[in-house]
Enzyme design. Structure first.
Site, PDB file in Angstrom:
ATOM      1  N   CYS A   1      -8.376   1.032  -1.429  1.00 36.31           N
ATOM      2  CA  CYS A   1      -8.880  -0.733  -1.358  1.00 36.31           C
ATOM      3  C   CYS A   1      -7.652  -1.293  -1.576  1.00 36.31           C
ATOM      4  O   CYS A   1      -6.994  -2.435  -2.072  1.00 36.31           O
ATOM      5  CB  CYS A   1      -9.455  -1.037  -3.168  1.00 36.31           C
TER       6      CYS A   1
ATOM      7  N   GLY B   1     -11.250   2.546  -5.717  1.00 32.59           N
ATOM      8  CA  GLY B   1     -11.528   3.905  -5.755  1.00 32.59           C
ATOM      9  C   GLY B   1     -10.856   4.729  -5.759  1.00 32.59           C
ATOM     10  O   GLY B   1      -9.751   5.295  -6.247  1.00 32.59           O
TER      11      GLY B   1
END
Length: 390
Positions: A100, A376
């Site tokens: 991300c 993540g």
């Protein structure tokens, strides 16, 4: 200690963002379904050329963030985008993944390259085409064994973990989600996204607006949605208080401050400091807290000095925890809505929140802005920008 922080000095060239743009964020299987990731990237790059007047021949290198570099997003998407877009063959390109945080990392890397004297002009971008490339769930066998077959590392489970460990209620999560939609709808209808969005042509017409914000949602609608990542009485994360799967791209032109001055370029913001950290991957959503603290410390600032914050809304639970822990005033946080409404095209989102932040900071005449996000597998990224005096 943070793995990546800056130490700005008066002798070092400052990196600035002279423009930043994004495509609309389209729903999975939505308006961008028939396009390729390169098409979205090139919409951003062409807009940066048109808006700044800086020709591609001036570019030193192109950095692209993309989380899932597989299939149609594989084989160095940055270079393929340049070639597919008809840009000069002399321009190199590299693609990186910090999941991300990919495109915020590309911006930070470009700033570092400017500061070190490697070059003066760096376009950066981020993209994710979640219609074409499904989210990958592959894990090394060691991680499978350590983390319950990988189940506790799934993004939804980490959001549940944060909600439970830090006492974030379902009602508060739903209210935060509603706030995201209401602010995004207001931003769209009032034209506040006009300066940052680049319309994209598709075989079915032009996509001009974000497809995710829902004008018809309410607390009643949100409270009726089922939980999807746990089914016990404590479960609280639903499709309504989580970010949806989305296609989109965003990007910026990062230059040396002296280059911007010499070419009469308007500056949206100077990169003041940055940081990236690691945390427990089972509660990855808390990572903006230490990342922000590290970046603020490097800048010699506190959260009270920040005029606007863009905190990527991967999930309402982690956004609320970070807001509370950092002491962020609601009136400066995600003022135009966030990823719960707009969407979270993984590799795009870092550049997207930076783009929205810089344009809104300029519109309000603020001085300092913060872009931060969780990543993540337990990482956090944060960047502090300063708007120049006009």
């Amino acid at each position: 200690m943070p793995a990546d922080t800056t130490d700005m000095s008066s002798e070092r060239e400052h990196a600035v963002v002279v423009d930043a743009v994004r495509t609309p964020q389209a729903k999975k299987e939505g308006g961008f379904a028939d396009l390729y990731p390169e098409d979205l990237v090139n919409a951003v790059l062409n807009a940066l050329v048109d808006r700044t007047g800086i020709e591609p021949e001036e570019w030193t290198d192109f950095r692209l963030g993309c989380a899932n570099q597989e299939a149609e997003q594989g084989r160095n998407l940055a270079r393929q985008s340049l070639l597919a877009g008809g840009f000069p063959e002399s321009i190199p390109g590299a693609t990186l993944s910090r999941l991300c945080g990919s495109s915020l990392t590309t911006l930070n890397d470009a700033a570092r390259a400017v500061e070190s004297g490697d070059g003066a002009v760096y376009p950066i971008a981020g993209v994710e085409h979640m219609t074409r490339i499904p989210f990958s769930d592959w894990l090394h066998p060691v991680l499978e064994e350590r983390y319950d077959g990988g189940d506790t590392l799934s993004m939804g489970k980490t959001a549940e973990t944060v909600a439970r460990r830090y006492d974030v209620s379902r009602e508060d999560q739903d209210a935060f989600a509603l706030r995201s939609h209401e602010r995004a709808i207001d931003a769209r209808e009032s034209g506040r996204f006009a300066d940052e969005i680049v319309p994209v042509e598709t075989p079915d017409g032009v996509v001009e607006y974000d497809e995710g914000p829902r004008a018809n949602t309410s607390m009643e609608v949100l409270s009726d949605l089922p939980t999807v990542f746990a089914d016990d009485d404590a479960a609280s994360v639903t499709p309504g208080n989580a970010s949806p799967l989305t296609d989109g791209a965003a990007g910026a032109l990062v230059t040396a401050e002296s280059y911007a001055d010499a070419n009469d370029l308007s500056v949206l913001g100077r990169v003041v400091s940055r940081a990236v950290v690691g945390v427990d991957p089972e509660e990855m959503g808390v990572a903006p807290v230490p990342a922000t603290r590290a970046a603020l410390d490097k800048a010699g600032l506190t959260i009270d000095d920040i005029d606007l914050v863009e905190l990527n809304e991967a999930f309402a639970s982690q956004s609320l925890y970070c807001k509370r822990e950092l002491g962020i005033d609601d009136e400066i946080l995600n003022v135009n809505g966030g990823a719960i409404a707009l969407g979270h095209p993984l590799g795009c989102s870092g550049a997207r929140i930076a783009t929205t932040l810089l344009h809104e900071l300029d519109r309000r005449g603020g001085r300092y802005g913060l872009a931060t996000m969780c990543v993540g597998f337990g990482q956090g990224v944060a960047t502090v920008f300063e708007r120049p005096e006009r």
